[in-house]
Motif scaffolding. Structure first.
Motif, PDB file in Angstrom:
ATOM      1  N   GLU A 117      -2.833   0.852  -3.446  1.00 37.83           N
ATOM      2  CA  GLU A 117      -2.729  -0.482  -2.996  1.00 37.83           C
ATOM      3  C   GLU A 117      -2.276  -1.232  -4.242  1.00 37.83           C
ATOM      4  OE1 GLU A 117      -6.661  -2.987  -1.801  1.00 37.83           O
ATOM      5  OE2 GLU A 117      -5.357  -1.164   0.423  1.00 37.83           O
ATOM      6  N   ALA A 177       0.474  -1.301   0.028  1.00 39.96           N
ATOM      7  CA  ALA A 177       0.180  -0.023  -0.085  1.00 39.96           C
ATOM      8  C   ALA A 177       0.807   0.857   0.006  1.00 39.96           C
ATOM      9  CB  ALA A 177      -1.082  -0.199   1.423  1.00 39.96           C
ATOM     10  N   ARG A 200      -4.511   6.763  -1.152  1.00 40.98           N
ATOM     11  CA  ARG A 200      -4.332   5.524  -1.513  1.00 40.98           C
ATOM     12  C   ARG A 200      -4.785   4.391  -2.693  1.00 40.98           C
ATOM     13  NH1 ARG A 200      -3.690   2.224   3.105  1.00 40.98           N
ATOM     14  NH2 ARG A 200      -4.192  -0.320   2.661  1.00 40.98           N
ATOM     15  N   GLU A 253       1.055   5.387   0.003  1.00 38.66           N
ATOM     16  CA  GLU A 253      -0.322   6.906   0.714  1.00 38.66           C
ATOM     17  C   GLU A 253       0.732   7.847   0.574  1.00 38.66           C
ATOM     18  OE1 GLU A 253      -2.237   6.431   4.449  1.00 38.66           O
ATOM     19  OE2 GLU A 253      -2.622   4.441   4.762  1.00 38.66           O
ATOM     20  N   THR A 311       2.669   1.853  -8.741  1.00 43.39           N
ATOM     21  CA  THR A 311       1.714   1.569  -6.790  1.00 43.39           C
ATOM     22  C   THR A 311       1.939   3.345  -6.826  1.00 43.39           C
ATOM     23  OG1 THR A 311       3.488  -0.595  -6.892  1.00 43.39           O
ATOM     24  CG2 THR A 311       2.080   0.828  -5.064  1.00 43.39           C
TER      25      THR A 311
END
Length: 225
Positions: free
Chosen positions: A59, A50, A57, A52, A79
């Motif tokens: 994942e 994950a 966010r 942030e 990502t």
């Protein structure tokens, strides 16, 4: 007779349950990478990676096998895009983010490619617009360096990345960017830079209490755990 090193976990991209890495992104933003739900699978281990950034966010699944570490979004670039607020659809993904640790030696080369379709959120000025982009990357291990970042001083492996970004259409010309990334064993990415600017710098390492007894990098880094 030497015992062969197990391919997983990969020390240069450890999929460790509960590991959280906090970075300074650019000049002032804070970015975190964390791994959760790590379990054993026949090929090695898998977990959820994950990210942030600025309240957003993203994942993706991550896998460690004898071939290296790969993610469902094709590496760090995909990502990070997932936390940009854009809707990201992976069209194709090939190659690994990090090869097996035995390949992290000077002169070693690996390649990966990621093709995505990105769409701005509905709240954007141009909803419905689709951006199709392909990232082709060649990574070369330069050597070992001692690197000081906010989280401490680490003995790291320096890797040069040459990334070509281009529109996903026949004949499209690409834009080539050279960058460097440093990996510290047992931690993962500690720094990313392009030209004279630092894109990512590790500020803090958080691990589950049970894992804190194991050495991570050095005394300065350990004090921040």
């Amino acid at each position: 007779m030497a015992v062969a090193e197990a391919p997983c976990p990969n020390p240069y991209f450890p999929l460790e349950n509960g590991l959280k890495l906090t970075y300074r992104a650019g000049r002032s933003s804070e970015l975190t990478l964390s791994t959760q739900g790590v379990t054993a699978v026949p090929e090695g281990v898998k977990g959820l990676l994950a990210v942030e950034l600025k309240g957003k966010r993203g994942e993706t699944e991550a896998f460690c096998t004898s071939e290296g570490v790969r993610t469902g979004l094709g590496g760090l670039e995909g990502t990070l895009l997932s936390a940009s607020g854009m809707q990201v659809e992976v069209v194709s993904s090939e190659g690994v983010v990090v090869p097996p640790s035995v390949n992290m030696v000077p002169g070693s080369v690996w390649r990966n490619s990621l093709s995505v379709k990105m769409q701005p959120p509905e709240s954007a000025k141009m909803p419905g617009m689709v951006i199709a982009t392909t990232f082709d990357k060649e990574a070369t291990v330069v050597g070992e360096e001692e690197v000081t970042v906010g989280a401490g001083t680490f003995k790291a492996v320096k890797v040069k990345n040459t990334t070509t970004a281009r529109a996903s259409r026949p004949g499209a010309k690409g834009r080539q960017i050279d960058s460097f990334i440093w990996f510290a064993p047992g931690v993962g990415i500690i720094k990313v830079s392009t030209g004279d600017s630092t894109d990512l710098e590790l500020l803090k390492v958080d691990r589950p209490v049970a894992a804190q007894k194991a050495p991570v990098a050095n005394k300065k880094a350990t004090k921040k755990l």
